[in-house]
Scaffold this active site. Structure first.
Site, short mmCIF file in Angstrom:
data_model
loop_
_atom_site.label_atom_id
_atom_site.label_comp_id
_atom_site.label_asym_id
_atom_site.label_seq_id
_atom_site.Cartn_x
_atom_site.Cartn_y
_atom_site.Cartn_z
N HIS A 1 0.41 -1.27 -2.19
CA HIS A 1 0.87 0.05 -2.60
C HIS A 1 1.30 0.00 -4.06
CE1 HIS A 1 3.11 3.82 -2.64
NE2 HIS A 1 2.39 4.13 -1.58
N ASP B 1 -0.94 3.53 6.17
CA ASP B 1 -2.25 3.71 6.79
C ASP B 1 -2.65 2.56 7.71
OD1 ASP B 1 -2.81 6.17 5.56
OD2 ASP B 1 -3.35 5.16 3.70
N1 CMC Z 1 -6.45 -6.15 -0.51
C1 CMC Z 1 -6.63 -7.19 -1.33
N2 CMC Z 1 -6.11 -7.30 -2.56
C2 CMC Z 1 -5.37 -6.26 -2.97
C3 CMC Z 1 -5.13 -5.14 -2.18
C4 CMC Z 1 -5.70 -5.11 -0.90
N3 CMC Z 1 -5.52 -4.07 -0.10
N4 CMC Z 1 -4.34 -4.26 -2.84
C5 CMC Z 1 -4.12 -4.83 -4.05
N5 CMC Z 1 -4.72 -6.05 -4.12
C6 CMC Z 1 -4.66 -6.98 -5.24
C7 CMC Z 1 -5.57 -6.55 -6.37
O1 CMC Z 1 -6.86 -7.09 -6.22
C8 CMC Z 1 -4.84 -7.07 -7.58
O2 CMC Z 1 -5.08 -8.46 -7.65
P1 CMC Z 1 -5.25 -9.17 -9.09
O3 CMC Z 1 -3.91 -9.10 -9.72
O4 CMC Z 1 -5.72 -10.56 -8.76
O5 CMC Z 1 -6.29 -8.37 -9.83
C9 CMC Z 1 -3.36 -6.89 -7.22
O6 CMC Z 1 -3.33 -6.95 -5.78
C10 CMC Z 1 -2.77 -5.57 -7.68
O7 CMC Z 1 -3.59 -4.53 -7.15
P2 CMC Z 1 -3.99 -3.19 -7.90
O8 CMC Z 1 -5.27 -2.70 -7.32
O9 CMC Z 1 -3.91 -3.42 -9.38
O10 CMC Z 1 -2.77 -2.27 -7.46
P3 CMC Z 1 -2.68 -0.71 -7.59
O11 CMC Z 1 -1.25 -0.38 -7.64
O12 CMC Z 1 -3.56 -0.24 -8.70
O13 CMC Z 1 -3.35 -0.19 -6.22
C11 CMC Z 1 -3.64 0.45 -3.98
C12 CMC Z 1 -2.64 0.21 -5.11
C13 CMC Z 1 -2.93 1.11 -2.82
C14 CMC Z 1 -4.75 1.39 -4.48
C15 CMC Z 1 -4.25 -0.90 -3.55
O14 CMC Z 1 -3.22 -1.73 -3.04
C16 CMC Z 1 -5.35 -0.76 -2.51
O15 CMC Z 1 -6.51 -0.53 -2.89
N6 CMC Z 1 -5.05 -0.87 -1.19
C17 CMC Z 1 -6.03 -0.66 -0.15
C18 CMC Z 1 -6.23 0.83 0.09
C19 CMC Z 1 -5.06 1.44 0.80
O16 CMC Z 1 -4.58 0.93 1.82
N7 CMC Z 1 -4.62 2.61 0.31
C20 CMC Z 1 -3.53 3.36 0.93
C21 CMC Z 1 -2.31 3.37 0.06
S1 CMC Z 1 -0.83 3.98 0.88
C22 CMC Z 1 -1.10 5.58 1.43
C23 CMC Z 1 -1.83 6.48 0.53
O17 CMC Z 1 -1.67 6.51 -0.69
O18 CMC Z 1 -2.59 7.27 1.04
#
Ligand code: CMC
Length: 391
Positions: A269, A326
């Site tokens: 998140h 989720d």
């Molecule tokens: N699985 C694997 N690695 C992950 C995940 C994941 N679900 N989420 C983040 N990471 C890793 C990412 O690869 C990055 O690693 P590195 O530093 O090596 O590049 C690090 O953690 C930081 O991630 P980010 O993508 O830069 O973080 P963000 O704040 O931009 O993204 C997020 C947040 C929710 C989009 C992301 O965690 C994600 O894609 N999660 C899966 C989709 C998901 O479950 N979304 C629902 C969010 S909650 C409810 C809603 O908003 O609807």
């Protein structure tokens, strides 16, 4: 002109002041108008919470009755809106249908697009939206199944009426299971607002151009559809089912996540760097509901195994990745009999009062149009080349 700070993804940029939702991502705290989510999820009704978000205070008995009564009166859709559903193939994703039907409401209520509409008229639009979104959602589902559309039964409660329109049949008694009603009520409350997330910021930025509430909400629905946002709930169940079908062990799946071949959907998140408090409530509710309904779903076991493996793995620990709202919600929706492409629609119905509250807050505060700046990285200047001279 002037100095522009770059913050892609708005990781540190506050776009507004807001008095609606408090979120502390380090400690895993979520409060609506000051009330802890845990209390609201266990004690309140969804319409009570909607009132709280939109109008700022928990309603008195008469305020709540009045709110419910006004919603009840507007649950029906204009007959012509049926044609909007007819225009889509039955394979259409219901989120696309939902946003289109909400957009179409501007045509049926043209007064809503007048930016000079007074507060009473705006309030009418708020009530109409709250009343009609479940009907639109249910009708898009029925249409996709080729089943007759069920007119709302205004005597039923909000969640009850929605379930009736989804699963009832003409000329048949419809029995409501209180476990299902309660589960839906809790899930809607948990999704009702989450401060400046992607869809809410979309609603605010569209609204900041003085676009109508319907148009702003339709835009929010489209943003929510994305798999990184609300669309994750559908992705999670599909991931769990794929894991089951392929026979891959959860350990091997986690290994694939770590090499970034796949993302562990329902994890991570932008703001929570600790347990998402909603996920904690949902995980417990998931166990309870499946027990009460007598449903045994292998997806729940796989989800628990994945969670356990992830929480003790340095990849997830270092990056502070925890299950989000989720991760378990889809397992509940599935147990309630909902198709996976409807999960994000459920999220949208739950999030609606939050979107409305945020749009209203922006309007009341007369916020300026949202217009981010950029750091330009293209060519400085070059001369036009006629087409015959281009390579
Ligand atoms: N699985 C694997 N690695 C992950 C995940 C994941 N679900 N989420 C983040 N990471 C890793 C990412 O690869 C990055 O690693 P590195 O530093 O090596 O590049 C690090 O953690 C930081 O991630 P980010 O993508 O830069 O973080 P963000 O704040 O931009 O993204 C997020 C947040 C929710 C989009 C992301 O965690 C994600 O894609 N999660 C899966 C989709 C998901 O479950 N979304 C629902 C969010 S909650 C409810 C809603 O908003 O609807």
């Amino acid at each position: 002109t002037g100095y522009v700070t770059l913050d892609t993804g708005y990781k540190n940029t506050g776009a507004t002041k807001s008095a609606i939702t408090f979120l502390d991502g380090e400690q895993g705290i979520l409060r609506y108008r000051g009330y802890p989510i845990e209390q609201l999820a266990s004690k309140a009704s969804f319409l009570e919470v909607s009132y709280l978000l939109i109008y700022g205070e928990l309603p008195t008995t008469s305020q709540l009755e009045n709110f419910k009564e006004r919603i009840r009166k507007h649950t029906n859709l204009h007959e012509d809106i049926k044609k909007v559903f007819d225009g889509f193939p039955s394979s259409a994703h219901p989120m696309g249908v939902l946003s289109s039907a909400v957009s179409s409401l501007t045509a049926y209520y043209p007064g809503s697009i007048d930016p000079t509409a007074n507060d009473d008229e705006v309030d009418m639009t708020i009530v109409r939206l709250m009343a009609k979104l479940p009907t639109i959602a249910a009708w898009s589902y029925r249409n996709s199944k080729g089943q007759p559309l069920m007119y709302p039964k205004p005597k039923l409660g909000y969640c009850e009426n929605f379930l009736y329109m989804m699963f009832g049949q003409p000329n048949e008694d419809f029995e409501l299971d209180p476990v299902v009603v309660e589960a839906l009520n809790t899930l809607f409350i948990l999704h009702a607002d989450h401060e400046q997330n992607c869809s809410t910021s979309t609603v605010r930025i569209v609204g900041s151009a003085h676009a109508s509430l319907y148009s702003s909400i339709a835009a929010g629905i489209n943003a929510l559809w994305g798999p990184l946002h609300g669309g994750a709930n559908q992705e999670v169940i599909e991931m769990l089912e794929e894991i089951k079908a392929s026979g891959i062990s959860t350990k091997d799946y986690i290994a694939k996540v770590k090499t970034k071949e796949v993302r562990l959907m329902g994890f991570g998140h932008r703001v929570y760097k600790n347990f998402d408090p909603r996920a904690k409530i949902i995980k417990k509710a998931c166990d309870d509901i499946l027990n009460k309904l007598g449903v045994k779903d292998p997806a729940l076991e796989i989800a628990k195994e994945l969670e356990q493996a992830a929480l003790s793995d340095p990849y997830f620990v270092e990056r502070k990745l925890y299950p989000n709202v989720d991760f378990y919600s889809g397992i509940i929706y599935k147990a309630l009999g909902l198709r996976s492409d409807l999960f994000t629609v459920m999220f949208a119905i739950g999030r609606l009062p939050g979107w409305i509250a945020q749009w209203k807050e922006l309007r009341d505060a007369k916020e300026p149009i949202g217009r981010p700046r950029q750091i330009y990285t293209g060519y400085t200047e070059r001369d036009y080349v006629s087409i015959d001279k281009r390579k």
